[in-house]
Scaffold this motif. Structure first.
Motif, PDB file in Angstrom:
ATOM      1  N   GLY A 120     -20.321  -8.407 -16.328  1.00  0.00           N
ATOM      2  CA  GLY A 120     -19.126  -7.889 -16.979  1.00  0.00           C
ATOM      3  C   GLY A 120     -19.082  -8.204 -18.456  1.00  0.00           C
ATOM      4  N   ARG A 121     -19.538  -9.388 -18.836  1.00  0.00           N
ATOM      5  CA  ARG A 121     -19.530  -9.778 -20.248  1.00  0.00           C
ATOM      6  C   ARG A 121     -20.551  -8.974 -21.040  1.00  0.00           C
ATOM      7  NH1 ARG A 121     -21.076 -14.775 -21.568  1.00  0.00           N
ATOM      8  NH2 ARG A 121     -19.849 -14.602 -23.491  1.00  0.00           N
ATOM      9  N   ILE A 122     -21.645  -8.598 -20.395  1.00  0.00           N
ATOM     10  CA  ILE A 122     -22.669  -7.808 -21.081  1.00  0.00           C
ATOM     11  C   ILE A 122     -22.197  -6.370 -21.248  1.00  0.00           C
ATOM     12  CG2 ILE A 122     -25.033  -6.936 -20.969  1.00  0.00           C
ATOM     13  CD1 ILE A 122     -25.765  -9.454 -19.388  1.00  0.00           C
ATOM     14  N   LEU A 123     -21.698  -5.771 -20.162  1.00  0.00           N
ATOM     15  CA  LEU A 123     -21.290  -4.368 -20.220  1.00  0.00           C
ATOM     16  C   LEU A 123     -20.106  -4.157 -21.155  1.00  0.00           C
ATOM     17  CD1 LEU A 123     -21.677  -3.204 -16.501  1.00  0.00           C
ATOM     18  CD2 LEU A 123     -23.334  -3.134 -18.371  1.00  0.00           C
ATOM     19  N   SER A 124     -19.235  -5.170 -21.275  1.00  0.00           N
ATOM     20  CA  SER A 124     -18.076  -5.044 -22.167  1.00  0.00           C
ATOM     21  C   SER A 124     -18.447  -5.247 -23.636  1.00  0.00           C
ATOM     22  CB  SER A 124     -17.002  -6.066 -21.777  1.00  0.00           C
ATOM     23  OG  SER A 124     -17.435  -7.388 -22.058  1.00  0.00           O
ATOM     24  N   GLY A 125     -19.658  -5.768 -23.885  1.00  0.00           N
ATOM     25  CA  GLY A 125     -20.076  -6.057 -25.247  1.00  0.00           C
ATOM     26  C   GLY A 125     -19.762  -7.467 -25.700  1.00  0.00           C
ATOM     27  N   GLU A 126     -19.025  -8.219 -24.878  1.00  0.00           N
ATOM     28  CA  GLU A 126     -18.613  -9.569 -25.248  1.00  0.00           C
ATOM     29  C   GLU A 126     -19.804 -10.487 -25.481  1.00  0.00           C
ATOM     30  OE1 GLU A 126     -16.295 -13.364 -23.165  1.00  0.00           O
ATOM     31  OE2 GLU A 126     -16.109 -11.357 -22.309  1.00  0.00           O
ATOM     32  N   ALA A 127     -20.882 -10.283 -24.721  1.00  0.00           N
ATOM     33  CA  ALA A 127     -22.036 -11.179 -24.800  1.00  0.00           C
ATOM     34  C   ALA A 127     -23.158 -10.633 -25.676  1.00  0.00           C
ATOM     35  CB  ALA A 127     -22.575 -11.446 -23.390  1.00  0.00           C
ATOM     36  N   ALA A 128     -22.857  -9.637 -26.502  1.00  0.00           N
ATOM     37  CA  ALA A 128     -23.912  -8.999 -27.294  1.00  0.00           C
ATOM     38  C   ALA A 128     -24.667  -9.997 -28.166  1.00  0.00           C
ATOM     39  CB  ALA A 128     -23.306  -7.894 -28.161  1.00  0.00           C
ATOM     40  N   GLY A 129     -23.963 -10.949 -28.730  1.00  0.00           N
ATOM     41  CA  GLY A 129     -24.619 -11.905 -29.608  1.00  0.00           C
ATOM     42  C   GLY A 129     -25.430 -12.956 -28.879  1.00  0.00           C
ATOM     43  N   GLU A 130     -25.342 -13.001 -27.547  1.00  0.00           N
ATOM     44  CA  GLU A 130     -26.054 -14.007 -26.766  1.00  0.00           C
ATOM     45  C   GLU A 130     -27.401 -13.505 -26.249  1.00  0.00           C
ATOM     46  OE1 GLU A 130     -23.507 -15.647 -23.722  1.00  0.00           O
ATOM     47  OE2 GLU A 130     -21.721 -15.170 -24.901  1.00  0.00           O
ATOM     48  N   VAL A 155     -27.514  -3.385 -15.759  1.00  0.00           N
ATOM     49  CA  VAL A 155     -27.500  -4.026 -17.076  1.00  0.00           C
ATOM     50  C   VAL A 155     -28.737  -3.625 -17.877  1.00  0.00           C
ATOM     51  CG1 VAL A 155     -27.552  -6.235 -18.291  1.00  0.00           C
ATOM     52  CG2 VAL A 155     -26.104  -5.955 -16.261  1.00  0.00           C
ATOM     53  N   LEU A 156     -29.875  -3.556 -17.223  1.00  0.00           N
ATOM     54  CA  LEU A 156     -31.108  -3.140 -17.891  1.00  0.00           C
ATOM     55  C   LEU A 156     -30.934  -1.769 -18.537  1.00  0.00           C
ATOM     56  CD1 LEU A 156     -34.202  -3.318 -18.444  1.00  0.00           C
ATOM     57  CD2 LEU A 156     -34.530  -2.320 -16.186  1.00  0.00           C
ATOM     58  N   ARG A 157     -30.376  -0.821 -17.766  1.00  0.00           N
ATOM     59  CA  ARG A 157     -30.187   0.526 -18.301  1.00  0.00           C
ATOM     60  C   ARG A 157     -29.252   0.499 -19.498  1.00  0.00           C
ATOM     61  NH1 ARG A 157     -33.234   3.966 -18.957  1.00  0.00           N
ATOM     62  NH2 ARG A 157     -33.967   3.580 -16.829  1.00  0.00           N
ATOM     63  N   GLU A 158     -28.199  -0.325 -19.418  1.00  0.00           N
ATOM     64  CA  GLU A 158     -27.249  -0.425 -20.535  1.00  0.00           C
ATOM     65  C   GLU A 158     -27.943  -0.984 -21.785  1.00  0.00           C
ATOM     66  OE1 GLU A 158     -23.301  -0.403 -22.299  1.00  0.00           O
ATOM     67  OE2 GLU A 158     -24.195   0.589 -20.557  1.00  0.00           O
ATOM     68  N   LEU A 159     -28.758  -2.014 -21.617  1.00  0.00           N
ATOM     69  CA  LEU A 159     -29.434  -2.602 -22.770  1.00  0.00           C
ATOM     70  C   LEU A 159     -30.447  -1.635 -23.377  1.00  0.00           C
ATOM     71  CD1 LEU A 159     -29.988  -6.308 -21.612  1.00  0.00           C
ATOM     72  CD2 LEU A 159     -28.172  -5.374 -23.068  1.00  0.00           C
ATOM     73  N   LEU A 160     -31.167  -0.928 -22.532  1.00  0.00           N
ATOM     74  CA  LEU A 160     -32.115   0.068 -23.049  1.00  0.00           C
ATOM     75  C   LEU A 160     -31.386   1.139 -23.852  1.00  0.00           C
ATOM     76  CD1 LEU A 160     -34.521   0.506 -19.993  1.00  0.00           C
ATOM     77  CD2 LEU A 160     -35.023  -0.652 -22.154  1.00  0.00           C
ATOM     78  N   ASP A 161     -30.219   1.541 -23.355  1.00  0.00           N
ATOM     79  CA  ASP A 161     -29.435   2.561 -24.066  1.00  0.00           C
ATOM     80  C   ASP A 161     -28.920   2.056 -25.405  1.00  0.00           C
ATOM     81  OD1 ASP A 161     -29.824   4.325 -21.995  1.00  0.00           O
ATOM     82  OD2 ASP A 161     -27.861   4.018 -21.065  1.00  0.00           O
ATOM     83  N   HIS A 162     -28.856   0.727 -25.555  1.00  0.00           N
ATOM     84  CA  HIS A 162     -28.368   0.150 -26.807  1.00  0.00           C
ATOM     85  C   HIS A 162     -29.512  -0.398 -27.669  1.00  0.00           C
ATOM     86  CE1 HIS A 162     -24.433   0.454 -24.885  1.00  0.00           C
ATOM     87  NE2 HIS A 162     -23.915   0.255 -26.074  1.00  0.00           N
ATOM     88  N   GLY A 163     -30.711   0.082 -27.436  1.00  0.00           N
ATOM     89  CA  GLY A 163     -31.801  -0.199 -28.344  1.00  0.00           C
ATOM     90  C   GLY A 163     -32.672  -1.388 -28.025  1.00  0.00           C
ATOM     91  N   TYR A 164     -32.393  -2.090 -26.931  1.00  0.00           N
ATOM     92  CA  TYR A 164     -33.279  -3.184 -26.527  1.00  0.00           C
ATOM     93  C   TYR A 164     -34.588  -2.589 -26.000  1.00  0.00           C
ATOM     94  CZ  TYR A 164     -29.586  -6.712 -26.858  1.00  0.00           C
ATOM     95  OH  TYR A 164     -28.606  -7.567 -27.307  1.00  0.00           O
TER      96      TYR A 164
END
Length: 394
Positions: free
Chosen positions: A331-341, A361-370
């Motif tokens: 939840g913290r990753i998908l909400s963006g709260e943990a982006a800096g971690e 979560v993997l798909r979300e991170l890939l979509d955000h450039g990871y």
């Protein structure tokens, strides 16, 4: 339409012809209650109640329905009994591990009341079978823990003109109500839109206090009995909200939306709730448990560095964890709260219990450039099976 307070509900079921002498003795404590009496017990004998899910809420509900003298209980469940169920699903025992939940529940019901007819529907409820299954019952009890099924149950009950008793539990909190589109609000009046997919954890992810199942499940049966016999004031138009930590009940009013669209057909409920198939992860972004073990050994020996990220909830992390994993809940990753971690310059390996949440979560991170990110296929379950079998699973 106003709430239930202004609606007089007729008894749902006509009385059976008679009680046997044995039934007169068994139900004597009901028979001497003026509001129930002989006629109420005869209505219970003639009633057909469908329980969706032989799990946490279904377990106490079915036992009390049978004890009350409900003549026919239908069970919809396609799952099997697991050890983690026994903390709250009291209709099952250790002897039932690995068995069909529906069959296990049937045996417990018949042990309690051999006069109850039990009908098994060992199938997954969906839009293709719901109307046919519901048609044979007077009232529906649903204690499932996913929104897609709740909307399906609501709509099928509304189309057939049947009342629907709803219960919901998570951690220490419970809710219960009655929906009957013919006389008042339905579930869509309480939740016009489904919450975002993944925003509300299931009991498997968030946990549930075992005894909460009995507290909410017994209220559900109380409502079913009142509907069947036509006594009292039901929860139609009201939602009871229970907090087990504070031991407090509060009541919310629900009114029928005068502008709501009539429910005339079933829909694609997984699409409505934003629940699609699990994300497809290609082999280049997947690691097996044995491969991860080798990566950890190599890292400890000075090899390639990477971050192992556990996306489960804190309670799950306390039960069992992979050595070296850092907890950052989904939840913290998908909400963006943990982006800096989550560093972008180091490889990330994600994992959860079974692989579904980490794939999301993997798909979300890939979509955000990871670009340097993989996940553990099969999650902690695969790790325990293939690497550390001495550890506990849940």
């Amino acid at each position: 339409m106003s709430t239930q307070e202004s609606v007089a509900l007729p008894p749902l079921v006509q009385p059976a012809a008679a009680l046997t002498p044995e039934e007169m003795q068994r139900y004597s404590r009901h028979l001497i209650i003026p509001e129930v009496g002989l006629q109420g017990q005869l209505r219970l004998k003639n009633a057909k109640v469908l329980v969706i899910g032989a799990g946490g809420l279904g377990s106490p509900a079915m036992l009390y329905l049978a004890a009350a003298g409900v003549g026919t209980i239908g069970i919809v469940d396609d799952d099997v009994v697991e050890a983690s169920n026994l903390q709250r699903q009291v209709i099952h025992t250790v002897r039932d591990l690995g068995r069909s939940k529906a069959q296990s529940a049937r045996d417990s019901i018949l042990d309690l009341n051999p006069g109850t007819a039990v009908v098994l529907h060992e199938t997954r409820l969906d839009a293709g079978n719901a109307l046919d299954i519901f048609a044979g019952y007077d009232v529906i009890l649903d204690g499932t823990d996913n929104f897609a099924t709740r909307y399906l149950v609501n709509d099928a009950a509304a189309i057939l003109g049947k009342p629907y008793v709803w219960g919901s539990i998570l951690r220490f909190d419970g809710q219960v109500s009655v929906f009957w589109d013919r006389y008042g609000p339905n579930y869509r009046d309480l939740y016009p839109e489904a919450p975002p997919a993944g925003s509300v954890p299931s009991c498997a992810e968030g946990g549930v206090l075992g005894v909460l199942c009995a507290q909410i499940g017994s209220v559900m049966v109380n409502e079913a009995i009142k509907l069947i016999t036509g006594i009292g004031s039901t929860l139609l138009g009201r939602v009871l909200v229970f907090n087990a930590l504070q031991m407090s009940w509060r009541e919310l009013k629900v009114r029928k939306d005068p502008h709501g669209e009539p429910i005339t057909e079933l829909a694609d409920y997984e699409a409505f709730c934003g629940v699609g198939p699990a994300p497809v992860v290609d082999a280049g972004h997947t690691v097996s448990a044995t491969e991860l073990a080798a990566m950890l050994r190599s890292r400890d020996d000075g090899g390639a560095s990477f971050e192992l990220i556990d996306v489960r909830e804190p309670g799950e992390y306390e039960i069992v964890r992979i050595p070296g994993a850092r907890l950052v809940p989904k939840g913290r990753i998908l909400s963006g709260e943990a982006a800096g971690e989550l560093p972008r310059d180091k490889e990330l390996v994600l994992h959860c219990k079974s692989g579904a949440r980490s794939a999301e979560v993997l798909r979300e991170l890939l979509d955000h450039g990871y670009t340097k990110v993989r996940h553990l296929d099969g999650g902690v379950l695969a790790w325990v099976r293939d690497v550390e079998p001495e550890k506990a699973v849940y």
